[in-house]
Design an enzyme around this catalytic site. Structure first.
Site, PDB file in Angstrom:
ATOM      1  N   TYR A  27      48.630   6.284  43.386  1.00 17.46           N
ATOM      2  CA  TYR A  27      47.251   6.384  43.921  1.00 17.46           C
ATOM      3  C   TYR A  27      46.974   7.681  44.664  1.00 17.46           C
ATOM      4  O   TYR A  27      45.923   7.847  45.239  1.00 17.46           O
ATOM      5  CB  TYR A  27      46.934   5.182  44.821  1.00 17.46           C
ATOM      6  CG  TYR A  27      47.960   4.874  45.897  1.00 17.46           C
ATOM      7  CD1 TYR A  27      47.990   5.579  47.086  1.00 17.46           C
ATOM      8  CD2 TYR A  27      48.893   3.861  45.708  1.00 17.46           C
ATOM      9  CE1 TYR A  27      48.924   5.301  48.061  1.00 17.46           C
ATOM     10  CE2 TYR A  27      49.843   3.574  46.680  1.00 17.46           C
ATOM     11  CZ  TYR A  27      49.850   4.301  47.855  1.00 17.46           C
ATOM     12  OH  TYR A  27      50.785   4.016  48.819  1.00 17.46           O
ATOM     13  N   LYS A  28      47.942   8.611  44.675  1.00 21.31           N
ATOM     14  CA  LYS A  28      47.714   9.880  45.376  1.00 21.31           C
ATOM     15  C   LYS A  28      47.227  10.915  44.356  1.00 21.31           C
ATOM     16  O   LYS A  28      46.113  10.802  43.873  1.00 21.31           O
ATOM     17  CB  LYS A  28      48.996  10.286  46.118  1.00 21.31           C
ATOM     18  CG  LYS A  28      49.281   9.303  47.267  1.00 21.31           C
ATOM     19  CD  LYS A  28      50.620   9.477  47.925  1.00 21.31           C
ATOM     20  CE  LYS A  28      50.764   8.463  49.060  1.00 21.31           C
ATOM     21  NZ  LYS A  28      52.142   8.282  49.499  1.00 21.31           N
ATOM     22  N   ARG A  54      46.075  16.394  58.776  1.00 22.88           N
ATOM     23  CA  ARG A  54      46.600  16.707  57.449  1.00 22.88           C
ATOM     24  C   ARG A  54      45.437  16.951  56.485  1.00 22.88           C
ATOM     25  O   ARG A  54      44.570  16.095  56.323  1.00 22.88           O
ATOM     26  CB  ARG A  54      47.409  15.493  57.014  1.00 22.88           C
ATOM     27  CG  ARG A  54      48.499  15.751  56.051  1.00 22.88           C
ATOM     28  CD  ARG A  54      49.380  14.542  55.902  1.00 22.88           C
ATOM     29  NE  ARG A  54      48.658  13.355  55.430  1.00 22.88           N
ATOM     30  CZ  ARG A  54      49.233  12.369  54.754  1.00 22.88           C
ATOM     31  NH1 ARG A  54      50.510  12.410  54.460  1.00 22.88           N
ATOM     32  NH2 ARG A  54      48.536  11.315  54.371  1.00 22.88           N
ATOM     33  N   PHE A 102      59.496   9.339  54.723  1.00 22.64           N
ATOM     34  CA  PHE A 102      58.399   8.397  54.939  1.00 22.64           C
ATOM     35  C   PHE A 102      58.979   7.050  55.392  1.00 22.64           C
ATOM     36  O   PHE A 102      59.967   6.576  54.823  1.00 22.64           O
ATOM     37  CB  PHE A 102      57.640   8.251  53.621  1.00 22.64           C
ATOM     38  CG  PHE A 102      56.326   7.547  53.745  1.00 22.64           C
ATOM     39  CD1 PHE A 102      55.188   8.245  54.118  1.00 22.64           C
ATOM     40  CD2 PHE A 102      56.216   6.192  53.493  1.00 22.64           C
ATOM     41  CE1 PHE A 102      53.959   7.607  54.229  1.00 22.64           C
ATOM     42  CE2 PHE A 102      54.992   5.540  53.603  1.00 22.64           C
ATOM     43  CZ  PHE A 102      53.862   6.254  53.964  1.00 22.64           C
ATOM     44  N   ASP A 108      61.927  10.882  45.994  1.00 23.59           N
ATOM     45  CA  ASP A 108      60.606  10.265  46.093  1.00 23.59           C
ATOM     46  C   ASP A 108      59.571  11.363  45.830  1.00 23.59           C
ATOM     47  O   ASP A 108      59.499  12.357  46.561  1.00 23.59           O
ATOM     48  CB  ASP A 108      60.413   9.650  47.486  1.00 23.59           C
ATOM     49  CG  ASP A 108      59.124   8.841  47.575  1.00 23.59           C
ATOM     50  OD1 ASP A 108      58.154   9.187  46.867  1.00 23.59           O
ATOM     51  OD2 ASP A 108      59.081   7.876  48.367  1.00 23.59           O
TER      52      ASP A 108
HETATM   53  C1  LIG Z   1      52.628   7.129  49.971  1.00 30.17           C
HETATM   54  C2  LIG Z   1      54.107   7.002  50.032  1.00 30.17           C
HETATM   55  C3  LIG Z   1      54.731   5.775  49.831  1.00 30.17           C
HETATM   56  C4  LIG Z   1      53.894   4.545  49.618  1.00 30.17           C
HETATM   57  O1  LIG Z   1      54.629   3.412  49.320  1.00 30.17           O
HETATM   58  P1  LIG Z   1      53.830   2.078  48.926  1.00 30.17           P
HETATM   59  O2  LIG Z   1      54.887   1.142  48.543  1.00 30.17           O
HETATM   60  O3  LIG Z   1      52.873   2.432  47.836  1.00 30.17           O
HETATM   61  O4  LIG Z   1      53.051   1.639  50.115  1.00 30.17           O
HETATM   62  C5  LIG Z   1      56.114   5.733  49.863  1.00 30.17           C
HETATM   63  N1  LIG Z   1      56.845   6.847  50.081  1.00 30.17           N
HETATM   64  C6  LIG Z   1      56.260   8.047  50.295  1.00 30.17           C
HETATM   65  C7  LIG Z   1      57.095   9.257  50.522  1.00 30.17           C
HETATM   66  C8  LIG Z   1      54.877   8.156  50.286  1.00 30.17           C
HETATM   67  O5  LIG Z   1      54.302   9.336  50.504  1.00 30.17           O
END
Ligand SMILES: *Cc1c(COP(=O)(O)O)cnc(C)c1O
Length: 410
Positions: free
Chosen positions: A221-222, A369, A125, A196
């Site tokens: 939040y997911k 997705r 990501f 992660d």
């Molecule tokens: C959603 C997500 C993030 C989000 O990071 P934020 O700091 O909350 O914006 C980071 N890494 C991965 C792999 C994600 O899926």
């Protein structure tokens, strides 16, 4: 041939079906984006209201002690720990995933002081990569981020690698990495492993302890349903605790913040990774989400998730053969809880689906997705999503000009 009756039967036999009532989801909406923003737990508004009116409004600053606000980041960490195979005191809820990545990469580099490379993959990501770039640029002195293809991480573990940083479930393809294997390879090469869990915590059984992972971060939040911008979490294996000196040395990570000393002494435990004052209202939202998950067996969640992603793939092939390329792995055991379909006009197809009350999301350049949240997604929702998708593809409705206009959040 899959029929609507098959899906109705699957709902009737689903041991998790009752959990949907614990969420507030609009009746006419098919929500397949819980991997991006989890749905609202029915208990959250009441909980937030109590904290706002009674704890904040009436008890005011006394609440830091009387309502245990001050320990909330650790308490929630301990509540989350079993979901990711961690022990008490190994998980802390704080800040955002991005900030937590910075903190733990910083720790990893301090734990391997002779090594200068963070190793990650081109499927990771972007914020993970950006934070690593920012940290190595800030450190200078030859520190760098090295990127390889996803399937080359094992071979790329050269002696200069201090830490590998991998997202367990790839956000675009949904591919699930083998945490045990990659962690073992990292350790054999003298490196640490930072995972992660943003797309796995709460939907894929994670065993940080069993895999002997060193460090981890993840999103609130997911699949944890903590609400928009909910605080994230971090994990530090017991054997690495009390080590390093946090570069983000905020007062809440101090050993004794209320002594107001002039010099920073890090707390001996996981608290050293707090930075500033915890966001109590947001933490309360996450607590409500975590309560729902605490009552459920992760094995049941995983089984339903695998069945649902399989069901969707079968339906897409049945209802719109040859419309899409399957980007996710064919085998359910090799993917998380999402199905990604490739289509050159993916963005427009998503807009047309949203107009028909089906919400997936789009990831550039061409990926649609679909996320499946076993706590609230019904098999009949998946049936209906397949029907609407095939209607849009057959009629060519997605070609309408209004569906081609890009919004800033996709
Ligand atoms: C959603 C997500 C993030 C989000 O990071 P934020 O700091 O909350 O914006 C980071 N890494 C991965 C792999 C994600 O899926």
């Amino acid at each position: 041939m899959i029929t609507l009756d098959d899906c109705r039967r699957a709902d009737a036999e689903d041991p998790l079906a009752g959990l949907r009532e614990q969420f507030s989801i609009p009746a006419d909406l098919i929500y397949l984006d819980g991997n991006s923003l989890g749905a609202l737990p029915a208990r959250t508004p009441g909980r937030m209201d109590d904290i706002i009116r009674r704890q904040w409004g009436t008890d005011l600053i006394r609440s830091w002690n009387t309502h245990g606000w001050v320990d909330l980041p650790q308490r929630l960490g301990d509540r989350l720990a079993p979901l990711v195979g961690a022990g008490a005191g190994e998980v802390l809820v704080a800040d955002s995933t991005s900030i937590n990545l910075f903190k733990l990469l910083d720790l990893a580099l301090q734990l391997r002081p002779k090594r200068r490379t963070i190793l990650s993959d081109t499927g990771n990501f972007p914020t993970d990569l950006y934070m690593a770039q920012g940290l190595t640029r800030f450190l200078g002195r030859g520190y760098s981020l090295r990127l390889v293809e996803e399937n080359e991480l094992g071979e790329a573990l050269s002696p200069d690698v201090a830490v590998i940083m991998v997202t367990q479930v790839n956000y675009r393809s949904g591919r699930l990495h083998d945490m045990a294997r990659l962690t073992r390879l990292a350790h054999q090469a003298g490196a640490l492993a930072l995972w992660d869990l943003s797309h796995s915590a709460g939907v894929v059984p994670v065993d940080l302890g069993g895999c002997d992972a060193d460090l981890a971060v993840g999103c609130g939040y997911k699949y944890l349903n903590g609400g928009p911008g909910a605080p994230a979490f971090l994990y530090v294996n017991q054997r690495h605790q009390g080590k390093g000196f946090p570069t983000l040395s905020g007062w809440f990570g101090h050993q004794t913040p209320f002594d107001f000393n002039l010099a920073y002494t890090p707390a001996p435990d996981i608290r050293r990774f707090l930075c500033g004052t915890p966001p109590i209202l947001s933490l309360a939202g996450l607590e409500a989400g975590l309560e729902l998950l605490s009552s459920v067996d992760m094995k049941l969640i995983r089984r339903k998730s695998m069945n649902q992603t399989d069901l969707f793939i079968h339906l897409v092939r049945q209802e719109c053969p040859d419309c899409f390329q399957l980007i996710s792995p064919e085998n359910a055991a090799e993917r998380g809880s999402q199905v990604s379909l490739g289509h050159p006009a993916g963005y427009a197809v998503v807009q047309a689906l949203i107009a028909h009350q089906v919400i997936p999301d789009f990831r550039s350049p061409d990926i649609i997705r679909f996320g499946f949240a076993p706590l609230y997604t019904r098999h009949t929702d998946i049936w209906e999503a397949g029907q609407r998708l095939s209607a849009i593809m057959r009629s060519g409705e997605w070609e309408r000009p209004e569906y081609q206009v890009r919004h800033s959040v996709t």
